[in-house]
Enzyme design. Structure first.
Site, PDB file in Angstrom:
ATOM      1  N   GLU A 185       0.828  -1.208   0.000  1.00 30.96           N
ATOM      2  CA  GLU A 185       0.000   0.000   0.000  1.00 30.96           C
ATOM      3  C   GLU A 185       0.867   1.265   0.000  1.00 30.96           C
ATOM      4  O   GLU A 185       0.615   2.202  -0.753  1.00 30.96           O
ATOM      5  CB  GLU A 185      -0.934   0.017   1.215  1.00 30.96           C
ATOM      6  CG  GLU A 185      -1.914  -1.142   1.305  1.00 30.96           C
ATOM      7  CD  GLU A 185      -2.946  -1.185   0.179  1.00 30.96           C
ATOM      8  OE1 GLU A 185      -3.014  -0.226  -0.620  1.00 30.96           O
ATOM      9  OE2 GLU A 185      -3.676  -2.185   0.098  1.00 30.96           O
ATOM     10  N   ASN A 239       1.243   3.870  -3.140  1.00 25.04           N
ATOM     11  CA  ASN A 239       0.929   5.300  -2.961  1.00 25.04           C
ATOM     12  C   ASN A 239       2.076   6.182  -3.444  1.00 25.04           C
ATOM     13  O   ASN A 239       1.856   7.198  -4.107  1.00 25.04           O
ATOM     14  CB  ASN A 239       0.658   5.615  -1.486  1.00 25.04           C
ATOM     15  CG  ASN A 239      -0.767   5.270  -1.073  1.00 25.04           C
ATOM     16  OD1 ASN A 239      -1.609   4.966  -1.900  1.00 25.04           O
ATOM     17  ND2 ASN A 239      -1.020   5.325   0.231  1.00 25.04           N
ATOM     18  N   ARG A 242      -8.982   3.715  -7.553  1.00 28.77           N
ATOM     19  CA  ARG A 242      -8.380   3.504  -6.244  1.00 28.77           C
ATOM     20  C   ARG A 242      -9.528   3.369  -5.248  1.00 28.77           C
ATOM     21  O   ARG A 242     -10.499   4.122  -5.301  1.00 28.77           O
ATOM     22  CB  ARG A 242      -7.483   4.685  -5.846  1.00 28.77           C
ATOM     23  CG  ARG A 242      -6.365   4.967  -6.834  1.00 28.77           C
ATOM     24  CD  ARG A 242      -5.381   3.839  -6.934  1.00 28.77           C
ATOM     25  NE  ARG A 242      -4.700   3.586  -5.671  1.00 28.77           N
ATOM     26  CZ  ARG A 242      -4.144   2.428  -5.352  1.00 28.77           C
ATOM     27  NH1 ARG A 242      -4.217   1.403  -6.169  1.00 28.77           N
ATOM     28  NH2 ARG A 242      -3.532   2.281  -4.204  1.00 28.77           N
TER      29      ARG A 242
END
Lengths: 100, 146
Positions: free
Chosen positions: B46, B50, B104
């Site tokens: 994650e 990002n 997303r």
């Protein structure tokens, strides 16, 4: 095995070993192209070969759910391992998607 | 004993899997459970995703992952020198995403917070972002002090 397998009005999507941001784009393009040209009522995402998924996979599933809902169809997920079940449960996606 | 490692790699999506595997291999010396390894892989994925998508929306730049093990504790820093986050609190809200067109889900920080014991974000516009995460591992093997 091919990723996409059409069984009548059901589309089986045999997912790769990792369903992350790197892989979801190709999956969604392939699935959406087929759903657009074939009469599909159900899309089943088969996780039997998948050992990892993160939030990118949740986004991909929710996106397909929106498309199938617009077609009065549904999305099913199957054969998840423990890590993937946990992610799916935490995401709250169960309200929209059937667990097989 | 403290043991550290640093990875620096291009912000290409191919490297998301590399970062997960590398951190998981590094952590294996603390004898984590399978569930702990799964938690760490998800959190790394994650944070690195990002950095790649949001930190560096244009072009390929460097993402740095630093990990430190010691005292049964994993500390992780995922850093980009990209655009930065204007409102960190909003970015960390469940279901918030600045890039809905990319599908997303807005659940990245939610998973990081669920799977790690501590998550902090330092960010400055135009300078970049560091996500700092801590997780206690296993039953505290390798607890001897040096």
């Amino acid at each position: 095995m091919d990723m996409l397998e059409q069984r009548g009005r059901r589309l089986m999507v045999h997912l790769p070993s990792e369903v992350d941001h790197h892989h979801t784009e190709a999956i969604r393009l392939k699935v959406d192209a087929l759903v657009e040209r074939e009469p599909i009522d159900e899309v089943e995402f088969d996780f039997s070969q998948t050992e990892f998924m993160d939030s990118a996979g949740i986004g991909m599933l929710l996106g397909r759910y929106k498309i199938m809902r617009a077609l009065n169809g549904k999305v099913i997920v199957s054969h998840m391992n423990g890590q993937i079940r946990r992610i799916l449960s935490m995401s709250g996606i169960r309200k929209f998607i059937e667990f097989s | 004993m403290k043991n550290e490692m640093t990875l620096a790699f291009d912000s290409r999506s191919e490297n998301e899997g590399f970062a997960r595997v590398a951190v998981a291999a590094f952590v294996s010396q603390l004898n984590p459970t399978m569930e702990e390894v799964a938690d760490i892989r998800t959190a790394v994925s994650e944070a690195v995703t990002n950095a790649i998508i949001h930190g560096y929306p244009d072009g390929i730049h460097t993402v740095v992952v630093r990990a430190a093990l010691g005292d049964g504790l994993l500390e992780l820093w995922v850093t980009d020198e990209g655009v930065g986050i204007e409102d960190v609190k909003q970015a960390m809200e469940p279901l918030y995403t600045s890039r809905p067109e990319l599908e997303r889900s807005g659940m990245g920080f939610m998973f990081m917070e669920a799977f790690m014991d501590q998550v902090e974000v330092q960010s400055e516009l135009g300078t970049g972002t560091t996500v700092h995460m801590v997780k206690r591992i296993g039953q505290g093997f390798e607890r001897q002090e040096d």
